[in-house]
Design a protein around this motif. Sequence first.
Motif: not given
Length: 380
Positions: A331-348
Amino acid sequence: MTPEQLERFISLRHELHSAPELSGAEGATAARVAEILQAYAPDQVLTGIGGHGVAAVFLGGEAGPTLAIRCELDALPIPEETNLSYASQVAGKAHLCGHDGHMVMVLAVAEALAERRPQRGRVVLIFQPAEETGEGAIAYRSDPKFAEIPPDMVLSLHNLPGLAMGAVSLPTGPANCASRGARIALFGRTSHAAAPQDGVSPAPVLAQLMQDLATLGAGGDLDEDYALTTVTHAKLGEPTFGVAPGKAELWVTLRTVTDEKMQSLSDALVSKVATLAADYGLRHEITYHDVFEACRNAPEAVSVIEDACLTGGVPITLSERPQAFSEDFGQFGKSAQAAMFWLGAGENHPQLHNPDYDFPDTLIPIGSGIFLRAIRSVLG
């Protein structure tokens, strides 16, 4: 971040973890966040945004763009099964998605900004309610208070079990799927179980829909044609042996990569239900719940996150594949340049929404560090 600071933020994360609040009911959490923010002397603290949302504004010394960092306040209606000393103290509710950790990372950014403001522009720290229901970002953006602090760019993260601890996966386009829950109600007429022919049972239609709807969306590759339908709940009549049923409910989750595909999938569902209901003489109703639009990352914001990771030595992989789960951050990308990234919590690590999930505290300085480097890059 010093070891002493990290220990303090870990303690704060544990405090928030033990007192979870569900979507739309985050009053105490929001009040605690606002209290902590006030100690960092921001130029402005706004509360009650879109419900229980909070925002803190830190001004730079010169005119410039507005960069926002967003996190979430809400927990989940799932009992925790961890036996941790700081486990949820609220029966049936728990922070099993890591929003407690996300909040603390953004609070760590606030502390750093209190010590050193940006050179120009302003930073807005967004604490958003009701992400889990898909209602929070819409309400937050629609609130007149948000119109006072419109950002040019908005960044966010989500921890991700299954990805190496501390590594980043950054989508370059589609980031999260669109999804919505369809509640299908079928209405016939009850009858005595000894004379079912005198009623109109929705049982045949319910059984047929459970099969047919699966063929509308079978999953597959996460591309523009991706569509998945998942039956999550079904109910037929009442738990009795003496009454042939006259009502049924079917709950189905629809999931697509694009909003356009979601519309076509929804249209196909409506057509299928209407045809079957008419064939069997049933009345039907369809309502939609937990509606999430697709989330897509903007190139300029992607570049900022990528640079913040590379300059901090954080392992990063650019990805063209979105996550199958949904997020209302789009929703924030409708009025701004927006991006989300994924931060690893561990493979297992236990998966999100698992009863034994807990946010890894080692991610606190990594996530806050990425945000701070992004702020310095954009605002000086």
